[in-house]
Structure formats: structure tokens, C-alpha cells
Scaffold this motif. Structure first.
Motif, PDB file in Angstrom:
ATOM      1  N   ASP A 105       0.871  -1.173   0.000  1.00 45.84           N
ATOM      2  CA  ASP A 105       0.000   0.000   0.000  1.00 45.84           C
ATOM      3  C   ASP A 105       0.908   1.224   0.000  1.00 45.84           C
ATOM      4  N   GLY A 106       0.319   2.392  -0.070  1.00 41.00           N
ATOM      5  CA  GLY A 106       1.103   3.608   0.009  1.00 41.00           C
ATOM      6  C   GLY A 106       1.063   4.399  -1.290  1.00 41.00           C
ATOM      7  N   PRO A 107       1.596   5.617  -1.272  1.00 41.41           N
ATOM      8  CA  PRO A 107       1.526   6.520  -2.425  1.00 41.41           C
ATOM      9  C   PRO A 107       2.116   5.948  -3.718  1.00 41.41           C
ATOM     10  N   GLY A 108       3.248   5.243  -3.608  1.00 45.94           N
ATOM     11  CA  GLY A 108       3.860   4.675  -4.809  1.00 45.94           C
ATOM     12  C   GLY A 108       3.003   3.594  -5.437  1.00 45.94           C
ATOM     13  N   TRP A 109       2.387   2.773  -4.586  1.00 40.13           N
ATOM     14  CA  TRP A 109       1.517   1.706  -5.088  1.00 40.13           C
ATOM     15  C   TRP A 109       0.290   2.293  -5.773  1.00 40.13           C
ATOM     16  N   TRP A 110      -0.301   3.299  -5.156  1.00 42.87           N
ATOM     17  CA  TRP A 110      -1.487   3.908  -5.740  1.00 42.87           C
ATOM     18  C   TRP A 110      -1.162   4.681  -7.013  1.00 42.87           C
ATOM     19  N   ALA A 111       0.053   5.229  -7.092  1.00 45.44           N
ATOM     20  CA  ALA A 111       0.476   5.893  -8.331  1.00 45.44           C
ATOM     21  C   ALA A 111       0.581   4.884  -9.465  1.00 45.44           C
ATOM     22  N   ALA A 112       1.117   3.700  -9.159  1.00 45.92           N
ATOM     23  CA  ALA A 112       1.203   2.640 -10.176  1.00 45.92           C
ATOM     24  C   ALA A 112      -0.184   2.193 -10.601  1.00 45.92           C
ATOM     25  N   ARG A 113      -1.095   2.081  -9.649  1.00 43.47           N
ATOM     26  CA  ARG A 113      -2.482   1.712  -9.968  1.00 43.47           C
ATOM     27  C   ARG A 113      -3.116   2.747 -10.892  1.00 43.47           C
ATOM     28  N   ALA A 114      -2.883   4.025 -10.593  1.00 44.85           N
ATOM     29  CA  ALA A 114      -3.419   5.090 -11.444  1.00 44.85           C
ATOM     30  C   ALA A 114      -2.818   5.031 -12.840  1.00 44.85           C
ATOM     31  N   ALA A 115      -1.540   4.640 -12.931  1.00 49.26           N
ATOM     32  CA  ALA A 115      -0.881   4.541 -14.235  1.00 49.26           C
ATOM     33  C   ALA A 115      -1.486   3.429 -15.079  1.00 49.26           C
ATOM     34  N   VAL A 116      -1.783   2.286 -14.460  1.00 47.43           N
ATOM     35  CA  VAL A 116      -2.435   1.188 -15.185  1.00 47.43           C
ATOM     36  C   VAL A 116      -3.783   1.642 -15.733  1.00 47.43           C
ATOM     37  N   GLU A 117      -4.537   2.324 -14.905  1.00 50.06           N
ATOM     38  CA  GLU A 117      -5.856   2.790 -15.317  1.00 50.06           C
ATOM     39  C   GLU A 117      -5.748   3.827 -16.430  1.00 50.06           C
ATOM     40  N   ALA A 118      -4.717   4.683 -16.369  1.00 48.22           N
ATOM     41  CA  ALA A 118      -4.514   5.687 -17.410  1.00 48.22           C
ATOM     42  C   ALA A 118      -4.177   5.026 -18.746  1.00 48.22           C
ATOM     43  N   ALA A 119      -3.347   3.986 -18.697  1.00 46.60           N
ATOM     44  CA  ALA A 119      -2.988   3.275 -19.927  1.00 46.60           C
ATOM     45  C   ALA A 119      -4.214   2.592 -20.532  1.00 46.60           C
ATOM     46  N   GLU A 120      -5.049   2.017 -19.688  1.00 44.34           N
ATOM     47  CA  GLU A 120      -6.261   1.360 -20.179  1.00 44.34           C
ATOM     48  C   GLU A 120      -7.222   2.367 -20.808  1.00 44.34           C
TER      49      GLU A 120
END
Length: 218
Positions: A105-120
């Protein structure tokens, strides 16, 4: 539960399988993904082990952005053309909630999650349909280069997404150290000049040059 571990700023990679629900043999798909992750983790060692986490997702952590982007492209090429992947990379601190199961968890993990969603989201638009990789950073991180990196990824992924099956195999081979165009010509049963023509015509040289620049990022 063991005490939660805080990790300083690093790059988290979260990947998922594009269209995995349409797979005829999901067990075979899972084995192929795990084999690809082991192969890539040997080539670009991650801090926590590049691994399947839940469902069709996989994850790894890297000390530099360049290593994360290097690993992401290698995973994609290892699985293409049969399986495509989507990669999100996030920079920021991460908290390990459960080391045994790799739950973070944490800011870095959520940033990666946001990046996946942005790519999709970008891939759903005709103009950016080939995009498979995106970068996001936590608000506390320096974001001055994010737009430039994402622009490079957009162009690189467009070239990769436009490649034929043979060109994907050539690109995968050319990313390996000490592999020459002559070696690949022998494997493909074509002439060295035919390999050279594909490298130029399909933009493989540009992909490799962009990859070298991206994987050098701190």
C-alpha cells in the motif's frame, strides 16, 4: 501480522493481462505469465521479486524508473504476440502490509495503480490504441519529467503495437546482449539484409534506441 515495513521512494510496477477473460485456457495463460516473469526477473532483478499477485495482475518494485520500464517492456515482449500486457509504473513510498503474500500500500503503489488505469483509458481511444505503458508519481515526488516520459512511451508503444509477429520476435532477440542480426536471420530462415530491412522499416531501431534512453533514467 508482522510489523508493517515502510520503504523509501522507489518505482512500483503493476501489470495486468489485456483481455484475459477471453482466454480459452486460463491455467495455461497463468503458467506463461509466471514463466515470463521469472525470465524477466533474472534479466532485470526487482527489489521484491516480480510476481503474480492476484487474479491476472503482477507486480514488482525497482530502485530506478529505468529498471521498471526495462522490465515492463521485457514482460510484454516475452508474452507477445499471444498475450498482451498493460504496465503501470508509479514512483513513491510504499508500505509492505504482508511480506509473505506481497500485499503493499502507500503513495507509490497507488500511483502505479493510477498509471495502469490511465494506460487502459488511453488504449480505448483510436489515436492512442497501442499505448500499454504509463507513468504516474506521488504528489511528493518530482514530476518534471513525467510528461516527457509518457510521450516517449506513447511513441514506443505505438511502434511495438504496429509490429508483425516476426518483427516482435526480432525485437525480442535484439534486446538480448550479444545477439546479432545475423543470429536472428539464421533463426528466422531469412537473409541478414531482410532482418536489416525490417529493423529500419518497422522502427525496431527506434524502439531499441528509445529503450536504451528510458532504461538509463534514475
Amino acid at each position: 501480522m508482522e510489523q508493517m515495513k515502510n520503504n523509501a521512494s522507489r518505482c512500483t510496477l503493476i501489470g495486468d493481462i489485456v483481455g484475459s477473460r477471453g482466454s480459452v485456457d486460463r491455467a495455461d495463460l497463468h503458467r506463461a505469465v509466471e514463466a515470463a516473469l521469472r525470465q524477466v526477473d533474472d534479466a532485470v532483478p526487482s527489489l521484491t521479486g516480480l510476481r503474480v499477485t492476484v487474479g491476472d495482475e503482477f507486480q514488482g518494485s525497482y530502485a530506478t524508473l529505468g529498471e521498471a520500464l526495462d522490465a515492463g517492456l521485457r514482460v510484454r515482449l516475452a508474452l507477445l504476440p499471444d498475450v498482451d500486457t498493460r504496465i503501470g509504473v508509479g514512483r513513491g513510498s510504499v508500505t509492505t502490509l504482508d511480506p509473505e503474500r506481497g500485499i503493499e500500500d502507500g503513495p507509490g503503489w497507488w500511483a502505479a495503480r493510477a498509471a495502469v488505469e490511465a494506460a487502459e483509458e488511453a488504449a480505448a481511444k483510436p489515436a492512442t490504441r497501442h499505448l500499454r505503458t504509463a507513468l504516474r508519481v506521488d504528489a511528493s515526488e518530482d514530476d518534471s519529467a513525467v510528461d516527457a516520459v509518457n510521450a516517449a512511451l506513447l511513441c514506443r508503444d505505438h511502434l511495438v503495437g504496429s509490429c508483425s509477429e516476426r518483427s516482435i520476435r526480432l525485437l525480442r532477440g535484439l534486446m538480448e546482449p550479444h545477439t546479432t542480426q545475423g543470429d536472428l536471420a539464421t533463426l528466422e530462415g531469412i537473409s541478414p539484409s531482410a532482418v536489416s530491412q525490417r529493423v529500419r522499416a518497422d522502427g525496431l531501431g527506434a524502439v531499441l534506441a528509445a529503450h536504451d534512453l528510458l532504461r538509463a533514467l534514475p
